[in-house]
Each structure stands twice: as C-alpha cells, then as structure tokens.
Design a protein around this motif. Structure first.
Motif, short mmCIF file in Angstrom:
data_model
loop_
_atom_site.label_atom_id
_atom_site.label_comp_id
_atom_site.label_asym_id
_atom_site.label_seq_id
_atom_site.Cartn_x
_atom_site.Cartn_y
_atom_site.Cartn_z
N LYS A 166 -60.56 65.15 17.34
CA LYS A 166 -61.22 64.82 16.08
C LYS A 166 -62.36 65.80 15.78
O LYS A 166 -62.68 66.07 14.62
N MET A 167 -62.98 66.33 16.84
CA MET A 167 -64.05 67.31 16.68
C MET A 167 -63.52 68.73 16.50
O MET A 167 -64.29 69.67 16.36
N GLY A 168 -62.20 68.90 16.60
CA GLY A 168 -61.62 70.23 16.48
C GLY A 168 -61.43 70.95 17.79
O GLY A 168 -61.14 72.15 17.81
N LEU A 169 -61.57 70.22 18.93
CA LEU A 169 -61.39 70.84 20.24
C LEU A 169 -59.91 70.90 20.59
O LEU A 169 -59.10 70.15 20.05
N VAL B 121 -60.97 60.32 25.43
CA VAL B 121 -61.61 61.63 25.48
C VAL B 121 -60.85 62.64 24.62
O VAL B 121 -61.44 63.38 23.82
N ASP B 122 -59.53 62.66 24.76
CA ASP B 122 -58.73 63.64 24.01
C ASP B 122 -58.74 63.35 22.51
O ASP B 122 -58.82 64.27 21.69
N SER C 165 -60.50 50.44 23.31
CA SER C 165 -60.04 50.79 21.97
C SER C 165 -61.19 51.02 21.00
O SER C 165 -61.06 51.78 20.04
N GLY C 166 -62.32 50.35 21.25
CA GLY C 166 -63.45 50.52 20.34
C GLY C 166 -64.17 51.84 20.47
O GLY C 166 -64.89 52.26 19.54
N LEU C 167 -64.01 52.53 21.60
CA LEU C 167 -64.75 53.77 21.83
C LEU C 167 -64.41 54.82 20.79
O LEU C 167 -65.30 55.50 20.25
N GLU C 168 -63.13 55.01 20.49
CA GLU C 168 -62.72 56.01 19.51
C GLU C 168 -63.36 55.71 18.15
O GLU C 168 -63.86 56.63 17.48
N ASN C 169 -63.36 54.45 17.74
CA ASN C 169 -63.94 54.08 16.45
C ASN C 169 -65.45 54.28 16.43
O ASN C 169 -66.01 54.73 15.42
N LEU C 170 -66.11 53.94 17.52
CA LEU C 170 -67.57 54.13 17.59
C LEU C 170 -67.94 55.61 17.51
O LEU C 170 -68.90 55.98 16.82
N ALA C 171 -67.17 56.45 18.20
CA ALA C 171 -67.44 57.90 18.16
C ALA C 171 -67.18 58.45 16.75
O ALA C 171 -67.96 59.28 16.24
N ALA C 172 -66.10 57.99 16.12
CA ALA C 172 -65.80 58.44 14.76
C ALA C 172 -66.91 58.02 13.80
O ALA C 172 -67.29 58.79 12.89
#
Length: 314
Positions: free
Chosen positions: A181-184, A175-176, A217-224
């Motif tokens: 990555k979105m600037g939050l 989540v973080d 680990s794949g979640l961050e890559n999928l979101a990116a």
C-alpha cells in the motif's frame, strides 16, 4: 563425506540444503525467491508450482557446487503445517523432485512439513537442538501462519500441536499488504522495517485476544487510516511492528501462564524483524531464530532428514 539433501518449495521460496552426516552441520544452503510482479501481493498456486519446477534443477545444482559427497538420504517438505488437511499445490514440485532423486540414488526419502522445518531451523540457528529432548513452545510467524506450537518429543522425532493462532489475517500478510500500500516491493518486510527504524514513536495498541488466539484483520485498516490521515510512512511502519510485537507478547504471556515457564522460541520470516525481536526477547526471555534460518529455507528439512537417518542407524 556423507550428506542429507533437503528440499523445500514454500509459496514464495525454492530452496535446498545439505547436512553433513558426520556432525549434523548445515554445510550448504541456497534459495531463490519466486518472482512477484510489482504492485501484487502474492502468487497464484499454479504460478508458484511452475516457478518452483523451473527453479529446482539449478537450485540443487548450486547447493552441491564445490562439494564432493555421497548423498545417503533425501528429505522434503510435503505440506505447509502439521494440522490435518494442510495442503498447498506448490509443495508438489519439491515432493516430485525429492522422490525422483531418492529413487535414482537408492536412498531413503523422509517427508515432513514446512512448519517442522522452521522449528528445526530455529533450534539449530539458536544452537539449541537439545530442546528436542523435552517440551517447548515455538511460534511460527510468517506470511502464511501466525501459530503458537506446543512441541513434544515423540517416536517420530516431535509431535506438534497448534495451541494458538491468528483467527484471520496472518502477521506476514499484514506486513506485505501495508508495505505494498505504501508502494514497497513484495515481500515488503525489509523495506518496511527500514522505514520503521526511522521513527521515534512507540505504540502500545495490540489486537484483542480470545484465549491465546489473536485477530489481526484490524491492523491493515488501522495502518491505512493512519496514512489517509497524513501520518508518515515511517510512523505507520513503526505502528505496524509495535502492534505485532504487542500482540505476540500477549499471546506468549497467555501460553506461559497455561503451560508454565517452558522454553519459548520464535521462528519464521517475520521474526527477522529487530523491533519485534528486541521487545519479545526482553519481555518473554524468548530465543529468536537468526535471520539466515528464519526466512523460508530447506535447512530445517535437511536437519529433519539427518535426525531421522541418525535415529534409524542407532
């Protein structure tokens, strides 16, 4: 009035709480987030230890503000979790402060783990401390853990066995990282949830499981990849929480099949998320820690001290 003082120095929050010995109620709690620079995704342990040491005197002073009480015991978290070898230097700040306080007051010092604190805070917040009398499953989902815990009564109050986990990235880390990555701002959970609630999408994808263990680990890559492809921040945020909810649901179903229909609880800061809560409450009949007790706090630590103090008196 007699009270128990609880102190917790997790990786990102300094906190203290008081429990009234007459009825076991949390009568005061205060917490302060450690400062993280914009664009960064965490703190070095040396910096966390420094900030906890700096914050503790004011935190303890604040928790006693307006309360005239005799402190009859002190409790503190000494490690992150119940697993063997669990250790983080940031807990030294709390241990030292609690040990000095107990010594100066001439009262017992009770030590436990940050994770046990989350379990007790969850049960207290749900109004179900009586669950300690039998077995249950409690998920602890935060920046440092995505653990499913089989909890049983024991001579030392409870025995905690980790029965499922994330093999790599933890839910709160995902989540973080996606939020930053979105600037939050870090921690990004609240802002990312606000974005997600603006999306009308519903995603069914989840992490694959090995037994009841997951891999995130794949979640961050999928979101990116979604962001790079031009997907909106709102839809990417919703995908993030749907992915986590779907994964936790699959883990919960696997464990209920293994252990039977035991009471199921969800604790930890990530569990403040309404998207995850709504899905898992419906799908699993689970109980969720209220937000005030879900994030890192010393309430559960103070409750641990109270229950140990009460058992010795009985």
């Amino acid at each position: 009035m007699q009270v128990i003082l609880g102190i917790d120095t997790s990786n990102y929050t300094t906190s203290a709480a008081l429990v009234d010995c007459a009825g076991g109620e949390v009568i005061a709690a205060t917490a302060k987030l450690l400062p993280v620079k914009d664009g960064e995704r965490g703190l070095r342990q040396s910096d966390a230890l420094f900030h906890h040491t700096q914050a503790l005197p004011e935190i303890v002073k604040e928790v006693y503000r307006g309360i005239d009480a005799e402190t009859v015991a002190v409790a503190v978290s000494e490690k992150p979790a119940e697993q063997e070898g669990s250790y983080m230097p940031c807990f030294l700040a709390g241990i030292n402060a609690a040990a000095v306080s107990a010594q100066a007051l001439g009262v017992p010092l009770y030590t436990t783990s940050h994770q046990v604190g989350h379990i007790l805070a969850c049960l207290y917040g749900c109004g179900q401390l009586e669950a300690l009398q039998s077995s249950f499953i409690c998920f602890h989902v935060s920046g440092g853990t995505t653990d499913a815990l089989f909890v049983q009564p024991s001579a030392d109050l409870i025995r905690v066995e980790r029965v499922a986990k994330s093999a790599d990235l933890k839910a709160g880390q995902a989540v973080d990282r996606i939020g930053v990555k979105m600037g939050l701002a870090f921690p990004a959970g609240k802002e990312l949830e606000a974005l997600a609630l603006k999306s009308d999408k519903h995603y069914k994808k989840r992490a694959s499981l090995k037994g009841a263990d997951c891999s995130l680990s794949g979640l961050e890559n999928l979101a990116a990849a979604m962001l790079a492809a031009g997907e909106s921040k709102e839809d990417t945020a919703k995908f993030t929480f749907d992915y986590l909810a779907n994964t936790l649901q699959a883990m919960g179903e696997s464990l209920l099949e293994r252990y039977g229909r035991l009471p199921l609880f969800f604790a930890g800061g990530v569990m403040s998320n309404t998207i995850i809560k709504n899905q898992l409450s419906s799908a699993l009949g689970a109980s969720f820690c209220p937000p005030a007790y879900a994030r890192d706090n010393a309430a559960g630590i103070a409750l641990y001290g109270y229950l140990q103090w009460k058992n010795l008196r009985n």
